[in-house]
Design an enzyme around this catalytic site. Structure first.
Site, PDB file in Angstrom:
ATOM      1  CG  ASP A  42     -13.975  43.427  77.363  1.00 43.10           C
ATOM      2  OD1 ASP A  42     -12.916  43.215  76.746  1.00 43.10           O
ATOM      3  OD2 ASP A  42     -14.840  42.550  77.548  1.00 43.10           O
ATOM      4  CE  LYS A  55      -6.370  51.321  93.702  1.00 38.50           C
ATOM      5  NZ  LYS A  55      -7.388  52.399  93.659  1.00 38.50           N
ATOM      6  CG  ASP A  79      -8.968  40.947  79.961  1.00 34.47           C
ATOM      7  OD1 ASP A  79      -9.716  41.167  78.990  1.00 34.47           O
ATOM      8  OD2 ASP A  79      -8.980  39.873  80.586  1.00 34.47           O
ATOM      9  CG  ASP A 119      -9.470  53.890  91.493  1.00 31.34           C
ATOM     10  OD1 ASP A 119      -8.361  54.151  90.970  1.00 31.34           O
ATOM     11  OD2 ASP A 119      -9.752  54.231  92.660  1.00 31.34           O
ATOM     12  CE1 TYR A 138      -5.174  39.189  83.054  1.00 31.51           C
ATOM     13  CE2 TYR A 138      -5.768  37.559  81.404  1.00 31.51           C
ATOM     14  CZ  TYR A 138      -6.101  38.633  82.198  1.00 31.51           C
ATOM     15  OH  TYR A 138      -7.368  39.143  82.131  1.00 31.51           O
TER      16      TYR A 138
HETATM   17  O1  XYM Z   1     -11.242  31.863  77.420  1.00 32.44           O
HETATM   18  O2  XYM Z   1      -7.902  38.748  76.125  1.00 32.44           O
HETATM   19  O3  XYM Z   1      -9.094  31.609  77.306  1.00 32.44           O
HETATM   20  O4  XYM Z   1      -9.886  39.311  76.667  1.00 32.44           O
HETATM   21  O5  XYM Z   1     -10.080  37.245  78.307  1.00 32.44           O
HETATM   22  C1  XYM Z   1      -8.404  36.181  77.161  1.00 32.44           C
HETATM   23  C2  XYM Z   1      -9.991  33.785  77.076  1.00 32.44           C
HETATM   24  S1  XYM Z   1      -8.692  34.575  77.966  1.00 32.44           S
HETATM   25  C3  XYM Z   1     -10.090  32.323  77.292  1.00 32.44           C
HETATM   26  C4  XYM Z   1      -8.964  38.519  76.689  1.00 32.44           C
HETATM   27  C5  XYM Z   1      -9.152  37.261  77.409  1.00 32.44           C
END
Ligand code: XYM
Length: 341
Positions: A238, A177, A234, A210, A129
């Site tokens: 989710d 990993k 990230d 994984d 990132y």
């Molecule tokens: O569209 O923290 O700038 O789930 O994807 C951040 C979102 S980037 C963007 C996250 C993410």
């Protein structure tokens, strides 16, 4: 962190449903913490298109000055745009909000899994990132740098274990990993295990990312805290959110030293934006995390959490949970406010 001073909050709605869920969260927050002063500022793709920047300097300055930020969502494009960068990724890094806490806990909705109570702690300032990307061979080769440092790994690990002790959690699973990436993830693993050694009262184990994904789908109740670099965090958060009942219910808080950014895990949801049907729960619960971890007001945080639980338990829900009998963002928010005690 500053319990003695009047709380200031920099509010950034961002894009899409950010304009709907953030005002809803503010409505609830003002009921439990009327002394919070709000400072509305701009950021996002919409702002980039009208003003040529996705994150104005004066937004960053206000965020810094307040210490506390409530961020909605950003609609970053999936293709390169000259001069554009993700405002939230940049904000986390600029403010050094280095640990992103993403809890997934069972809630009284049919989409949530009984017994789930996990917390993904995502390193928030480095890994892929950092956004150092370029192309070679006339655009036919794309290269991105992944950076892992001892400094960033140490601070996120220390915060994770301190939080584990404080919140009476039992186990931290370090996810990486390192078999494929022994220099970068290997460093994350070594440093995290080293810091873990100072906390013998907390059980520490590790999984390859994984395998962690496999077990998170198969048996989510075996997880307590997951500590992991930025990208894996990230993705796994989710996944965890699915067990909590869905992305509409998943809050997060990015913490640094004297800085906190509350933000729902979900994105700007352009498919439903502007319809008044988005689920404000994730944004509302994010403000509860701000109250608990930054403003040191656990009772106020608990009042919000209890009100959300009661509202959901009574069957009130937005369309993302299920369509039958779904109510609007505004109605759901009003029900949460009714349930504040
Ligand atoms: O569209 O923290 O700038 O789930 O994807 C951040 C979102 S980037 C963007 C996250 C993410």
């Amino acid at each position: 962190m500053h319990p003695e001073t009047a709380p200031q909050l920099c509010v950034i709605e961002g894009d899409g449903i950010g304009h709907e869920v953030i005002p809803a969260a503010i409505t609830v927050l003002q009921r439990v913490a009327p002394d919070v002063t709000l400072h509305h500022r701009q950021a996002g793709w919409e702002h980039f298109q009208t003003h040529g920047t996705s994150l104005p300097t004066e937004t960053v300055q206000m965020a810094q000055q307040c210490g506390a930020v409530l961020f909605g969502a950003a609609s970053s494009p999936a293709y390169p745009v000259e001069g554009y960068f993700s405002p939230i990724v940049r904000l986390r890094r600029t403010l050094q909000a280095y640990a992103n806490l993403r809890p997934a806990t069972h809630l009284p909705v049919p989409t949530s899994r009984e017994g789930v109570d996990m917390l993904v702690v995502r390193e928030n300032t480095e890994d892929l990132y950092i956004g150092h990307e370029h192309t070679e061979d006339e655009g036919q080769v794309g290269i991105a740098e992944k950076v892992i440092t001892r400094t960033a790994t140490e601070r996120v690990t220390r915060l994770t274990y301190e939080l584990a002790v404080r919140s009476n959690r039992k186990k931290v699973t370090i996810v990486h990993k390192a078999n494929v990436l022994p220099q970068s993830d290997g460093l994350f693993r070594r440093v995290a295990l080293e810091v873990a050694g100072y906390y013998p009262e907390i059980t520490t184990d590790e999984l390859y990312v994984d395998t962690a994904a496999y077990w998170m789908v198969k048996e989510p109740t075996r997880f307590d805290i997951i500590l992991t670099p930025n990208l894996y965090g990230d993705i796994l958060s989710d996944m965890a959110a699915a067990w909590g009942g869905g992305l509409g219910l998943a809050p997060s808080l990015s913490l640094g030293d004297n800085i906190a950014i509350a933000e729902p895990v979900h994105g700007s949801a352009p498919d439903i934006a502007g319809q008044g049907i988005a689920n404000p729960t994730a944004a509302i619960m994010s403000t509860a995390m701000l109250l608990e971890h930054y403003w040191q007001r656990p009772e106020a945080a608990q009042r919000i959490t209890n009100a959300v639980r009661k509202t959901l338990a009574e069957g009130d829900h937005t369309v993302d949970i299920y369509t039958q009998g779904a109510i609007s963002t505004a109605k759901f928010t009003a029900r949460v406010c009714d349930n504040l005690h």
